[in-house]
Design a protein around this motif. Structure first.
Motif, PDB file in Angstrom:
ATOM      1  N   ALA A  64     -37.142   8.834   0.588  1.00 17.83           N
ATOM      2  CA  ALA A  64     -35.780   9.269   0.914  1.00 17.83           C
ATOM      3  C   ALA A  64     -34.940   8.037   1.189  1.00 17.83           C
ATOM      4  O   ALA A  64     -35.467   6.971   1.535  1.00 17.83           O
ATOM      5  N   TRP A  65     -33.634   8.177   1.058  1.00 17.91           N
ATOM      6  CA  TRP A  65     -32.743   7.047   1.298  1.00 17.91           C
ATOM      7  C   TRP A  65     -32.857   6.543   2.724  1.00 17.91           C
ATOM      8  O   TRP A  65     -32.914   5.349   2.960  1.00 17.91           O
ATOM      9  N   SER A  66     -32.940   7.448   3.711  1.00 16.97           N
ATOM     10  CA  SER A  66     -32.917   7.025   5.113  1.00 16.97           C
ATOM     11  C   SER A  66     -34.047   7.658   5.908  1.00 16.97           C
ATOM     12  O   SER A  66     -34.660   8.647   5.491  1.00 16.97           O
ATOM     13  N   LYS A  67     -34.290   7.084   7.076  1.00 20.02           N
ATOM     14  CA  LYS A  67     -35.278   7.637   8.004  1.00 20.02           C
ATOM     15  C   LYS A  67     -34.845   9.014   8.500  1.00 20.02           C
ATOM     16  O   LYS A  67     -35.681   9.864   8.789  1.00 20.02           O
ATOM     17  N   ASN A  68     -33.533   9.212   8.625  1.00 15.40           N
ATOM     18  CA  ASN A  68     -33.045  10.496   9.131  1.00 15.40           C
ATOM     19  C   ASN A  68     -33.481  11.649   8.244  1.00 15.40           C
ATOM     20  O   ASN A  68     -33.906  12.703   8.725  1.00 15.40           O
ATOM     21  N   THR A  69     -33.383  11.461   6.928  1.00 12.53           N
ATOM     22  CA  THR A  69     -33.786  12.524   6.016  1.00 12.53           C
ATOM     23  C   THR A  69     -35.259  12.859   6.196  1.00 12.53           C
ATOM     24  O   THR A  69     -35.653  14.034   6.222  1.00 12.53           O
ATOM     25  N   LEU A  70     -36.085  11.835   6.320  1.00 18.32           N
ATOM     26  CA  LEU A  70     -37.517  12.070   6.516  1.00 18.32           C
ATOM     27  C   LEU A  70     -37.774  12.775   7.846  1.00 18.32           C
ATOM     28  O   LEU A  70     -38.656  13.632   7.938  1.00 18.32           O
ATOM     29  N   ASP A 108     -39.444  16.915   8.696  1.00 20.98           N
ATOM     30  CA  ASP A 108     -40.741  16.999   9.373  1.00 20.98           C
ATOM     31  C   ASP A 108     -41.306  18.415   9.374  1.00 20.98           C
ATOM     32  O   ASP A 108     -42.522  18.608   9.253  1.00 20.98           O
ATOM     33  N   ASP A 109     -40.437  19.409   9.542  1.00 21.28           N
ATOM     34  CA  ASP A 109     -40.904  20.795   9.616  1.00 21.28           C
ATOM     35  C   ASP A 109     -41.212  21.386   8.238  1.00 21.28           C
ATOM     36  O   ASP A 109     -41.694  22.524   8.149  1.00 21.28           O
ATOM     37  N   VAL A 110     -40.928  20.627   7.178  1.00 22.59           N
ATOM     38  CA  VAL A 110     -41.136  21.126   5.823  1.00 22.59           C
ATOM     39  C   VAL A 110     -42.262  20.379   5.119  1.00 22.59           C
ATOM     40  O   VAL A 110     -43.066  20.980   4.399  1.00 22.59           O
ATOM     41  N   MET A 111     -42.362  19.078   5.330  1.00 28.64           N
ATOM     42  CA  MET A 111     -43.296  18.242   4.583  1.00 28.64           C
ATOM     43  C   MET A 111     -44.693  18.254   5.197  1.00 28.64           C
ATOM     44  O   MET A 111     -44.872  18.531   6.391  1.00 28.64           O
ATOM     45  N   ASP A 112     -45.660  17.903   4.378  1.00 30.39           N
ATOM     46  CA  ASP A 112     -47.034  17.736   4.821  1.00 30.39           C
ATOM     47  C   ASP A 112     -47.092  16.583   5.820  1.00 30.39           C
ATOM     48  O   ASP A 112     -46.612  15.478   5.521  1.00 30.39           O
ATOM     49  N   PRO A 113     -47.642  16.790   7.010  1.00 26.48           N
ATOM     50  CA  PRO A 113     -47.693  15.707   8.002  1.00 26.48           C
ATOM     51  C   PRO A 113     -48.514  14.516   7.542  1.00 26.48           C
ATOM     52  O   PRO A 113     -48.374  13.413   8.095  1.00 26.48           O
ATOM     53  N   ASN A 114     -49.385  14.699   6.554  1.00 30.45           N
ATOM     54  CA  ASN A 114     -50.209  13.599   6.051  1.00 30.45           C
ATOM     55  C   ASN A 114     -49.587  12.891   4.850  1.00 30.45           C
ATOM     56  O   ASN A 114     -50.230  12.006   4.255  1.00 30.45           O
ATOM     57  N   SER A 115     -48.379  13.254   4.503  1.00 27.90           N
ATOM     58  CA  SER A 115     -47.748  12.636   3.340  1.00 27.90           C
ATOM     59  C   SER A 115     -47.374  11.184   3.630  1.00 27.90           C
ATOM     60  O   SER A 115     -47.095  10.806   4.767  1.00 27.90           O
ATOM     61  N   THR A 116     -47.369  10.370   2.586  1.00 25.83           N
ATOM     62  CA  THR A 116     -46.895   8.986   2.682  1.00 25.83           C
ATOM     63  C   THR A 116     -45.381   8.995   2.499  1.00 25.83           C
ATOM     64  O   THR A 116     -44.871   9.594   1.552  1.00 25.83           O
ATOM     65  N   ARG A 117     -44.679   8.313   3.371  1.00 28.01           N
ATOM     66  CA  ARG A 117     -43.217   8.383   3.361  1.00 28.01           C
ATOM     67  C   ARG A 117     -42.622   6.990   3.192  1.00 28.01           C
ATOM     68  O   ARG A 117     -43.008   6.054   3.887  1.00 28.01           O
ATOM     69  N   ILE A 118     -41.667   6.876   2.298  1.00 28.82           N
ATOM     70  CA  ILE A 118     -41.043   5.595   1.958  1.00 28.82           C
ATOM     71  C   ILE A 118     -39.544   5.677   2.218  1.00 28.82           C
ATOM     72  O   ILE A 118     -38.888   6.658   1.844  1.00 28.82           O
ATOM     73  N   VAL A 119     -38.993   4.643   2.851  1.00 34.09           N
ATOM     74  CA  VAL A 119     -37.554   4.559   3.096  1.00 34.09           C
ATOM     75  C   VAL A 119     -36.931   3.686   2.009  1.00 34.09           C
ATOM     76  O   VAL A 119     -37.158   2.471   1.959  1.00 34.09           O
ATOM     77  N   LEU A 120     -36.153   4.271   1.139  1.00 37.04           N
ATOM     78  CA  LEU A 120     -35.569   3.539   0.019  1.00 37.04           C
ATOM     79  C   LEU A 120     -34.562   2.492   0.486  1.00 37.04           C
ATOM     80  O   LEU A 120     -34.425   1.438  -0.151  1.00 37.04           O
ATOM     81  N   LYS A 121     -33.860   2.762   1.557  1.00 35.59           N
ATOM     82  CA  LYS A 121     -32.895   1.790   2.077  1.00 35.59           C
ATOM     83  C   LYS A 121     -33.603   0.490   2.451  1.00 35.59           C
ATOM     84  O   LYS A 121     -33.132  -0.607   2.134  1.00 35.59           O
ATOM     85  N   THR A 122     -34.755   0.593   3.130  1.00 34.80           N
ATOM     86  CA  THR A 122     -35.510  -0.597   3.508  1.00 34.80           C
ATOM     87  C   THR A 122     -36.014  -1.329   2.276  1.00 34.80           C
ATOM     88  O   THR A 122     -35.974  -2.562   2.207  1.00 34.80           O
TER      89      THR A 122
END
Length: 373
Positions: free
Chosen positions: A288-294, A298-312
Motif C-alpha cells: 500500500a502507499w502508506s502505513k495508514n492504509t495497511l 487490519d480487520d480485513v487482511m490475513d494477520p500473517n501477510s507480508t506488508r510493504i509500504v510503497l512510500k518508503t
C-alpha cells in the motif's frame, strides 16, 4: 581561552542594544560578548526561552531606535542623511536562523525603523562560515554601522584588531590541539535497499477508504471501502463495508466519490474479510502507499501477510521526500491503468499499482526494515 585582555574600551555616542539568542550566549566563538565588553554605551540582552518555545523580550527603546536587520523595506544606512541617523541601534545576535527566530518572536521589533548594511568585503570570521557572501559577524556589522554613524570615531578599528587576534588565537589553538581518531558508529538509518517480496508473483496492492462516523473528529475512523488489485493479472477486488456506527456525512461521501445507496448495498466486515481471503492467496504479500492504509485493513487482511509500504520504497530509491502519491505518479510519468472501482478509490488504487510496477523494475535486495509484519 580568555581574550579579555585584548578587548579595547571604545566610547560611542550611539547606544547599542544587542538581543542575543540563548543558544548563541553559550557559544565559545560568539562576538557579541566582545562587543558588550568593548563598547561602554552598550547592553547585552538574552531572552529566556519559554516552554512554549517563545523568545520574547519586550525592551523599552526610544522612538528613534532602529533595528539593524536585512528586511526588504530596510533603509540603506549609508544612504541616509546624518539628521535621520538613529541614536539607538538594535542588533540581533546568533546564527541567521536564530536571528530570524528572534525577529519573529518579538513583534515590537517590527514597529521599529529598519536599517541595513551593504558590506564592501566578505566577513573575516574564518572560524564560522556565513550563509551568504554579504553576511558578516555581529562585531563586523556593528563596526560597519558605527563607521557610518560616527565617522570621526577613530577607536573602532581597535575592536576589529581584537576580533582578528581572537580568531588567530582560536585557529592556533585548534591547530596545536591533539587530534583524536574518529570512531565509526553503526549505521542508524534504514538501508536504501528494496524488499525482495516486492517481486512476489502474487503481490497485491490495496487501498481503503475510511470515514469519521457522523463527521465526529473524536470518533475512531471506520473502514468504508476496501479495494485491491493483483499486480500480475490486474484482477480487482472492490467491496463496500456496512457502517457499524453512524454513517458518514453527505459531504464526506461526496469527497470519497460514493453514494448513500453504495452503503446500503455494503457487506458486513466479516463478509468482506471472508471474500478478500478468497481473492488473495494464503498469507499474501500486500503493498500500500502508506502505513495508514495497511493499518485500516487490519480487520480485513490475513494477520500473517507480508506488508510493504510503497512510500518508503520510493524514498529509498530516490533518496528524497516523495510528497503525495499523485505527485510521484506525475514526477515519474507513470501510466495508471483504468480500474473498475467505485469512487476515488479507482484513481488512488491505480496510482499505487503503477508505482508498484515501476518499483519492480529496480534492482531488488533483501531488507526487512521496509516490511510491516
Amino acid at each position: 581561552m580568555c581574550f579579555c585582555a585584548d578587548v579595547p574600551t571604545v566610547a560611542t555616542r550611539t547606544k547599542l542594544v544587542i538581543l542575543q539568542h540563548p543558544r548563541e550566549h553559550r557559544h565559545p566563538f560568539g562576538t557579541a560578548r566582545m562587543v558588550s565588553l568593548a563598547l561602554s554605551n552598550s547592553r547585552l540582552e538574552v531572552p529566556r526561552a519559554r516552554t512554549s518555545g517563545a523568545l520574547d523580550a519586550d525592551l523599552a527603546l526610544p522612538e528613534d531606535a532602529a533595528v539593524l536587520f536585512p528586511h526588504p523595506q530596510a533603509h540603506d544606512l549609508a544612504g541616509m542623511r546624518a539628521a535621520d541617523h538613529p541614536r539607538t541601534l538594535v542588533v540581533l545576535d546568533g546564527t541567521w536562523s536564530q536571528a530570524k527566530g528572534l525577529y519573529r518572536h518579538n513583534p515590537w521589533l517590527h514597529a521599529c525603523r529598519h536599517v541595513r548594511l551593504h558590506p564592501a568585503e566578505a566577513s573575516r570570521y574564518r572560524i564560522r562560515r556565513e550563509p551568504r557572501a554579504d553576511y558578516v559577524s555581529t562585531v563586523e556589522a556593528i563596526v560597519g554601522a558605527l563607521r557610518i554613524l560616527e565617522p570621526d570615531n577613530g577607536e573602532l578599528e581597535a575592536l576589529l584588531v581584537a576580533f582578528e587576534r581572537m580568531i588567530d588565537r582560536q585557529i592556533g589553538h585548534l591547530d596545536s590541539a591533539p587530534r583524536r581518531a574518529r570512531r565509526k558508529h553503526a549505521r542508524q538509518r534504514p538501508s536504501r535497499r528494496l524488499p525482495p517480496e516486492l517481486r512476489d508473483r502474487d503481490l497485491i496492492v490495496v487501498y481503503g477508504e475510511t470515514s469519521m462516523p457522523a463527521g465526529d473528529p473524536a470518533a475512531p475512523r471506520a473502514l468504508v471501502q476496501w479495494t485491491a488489485v493483483k499486480v500480475a493479472t490486474g484482477e480487482v477486488f472492490d467491496r463496500i463495508v456496512q457502517p457499524r456506527a453512524a454513517t458518514p456525512t453527505t459531504e464526506h461521501l461526496q469527497h470519497m466519490g460514493l453514494r448513500s445507496d453504495d452503503l446500503a448495498s455494503g457487506l458486513t466486515l466479516a463478509d468482506v474479510r471472508s471474500e478478500f481471503a478468497s481473492f488473495a492467496s494464503a498469507a499474501p504479500t500486500v503493498a500500500a502507499w502508506s502505513k495508514n492504509t495497511l493499518a485500516w485493513g487490519d480487520d480485513v487482511m490475513d494477520p500473517n501477510s507480508t506488508r510493504i509500504v510503497l512510500k518508503t520504497c520510493y524514498c529509498n530509491v530516490r533518496s528524497a521526500k516523495p510528497g503525495f502519491l499523485e505527485q510521484v505518479v506525475a514526477r515519474e510519468r507513470l501510466v495508471s491503468p483504468p480500474l473498475p472501482c467505485r469512487g476515488r478509490a479507482a484513481t488512488r488504487l491505480a496510482s499505487a499499482l503503477a508505482l508498484a510496477r515501476w518499483l519492480q523494475t529496480h534492482r531488488v535486495e533483501s531488507d526487512s526494515s521496509l516490511l510491516l509484519r
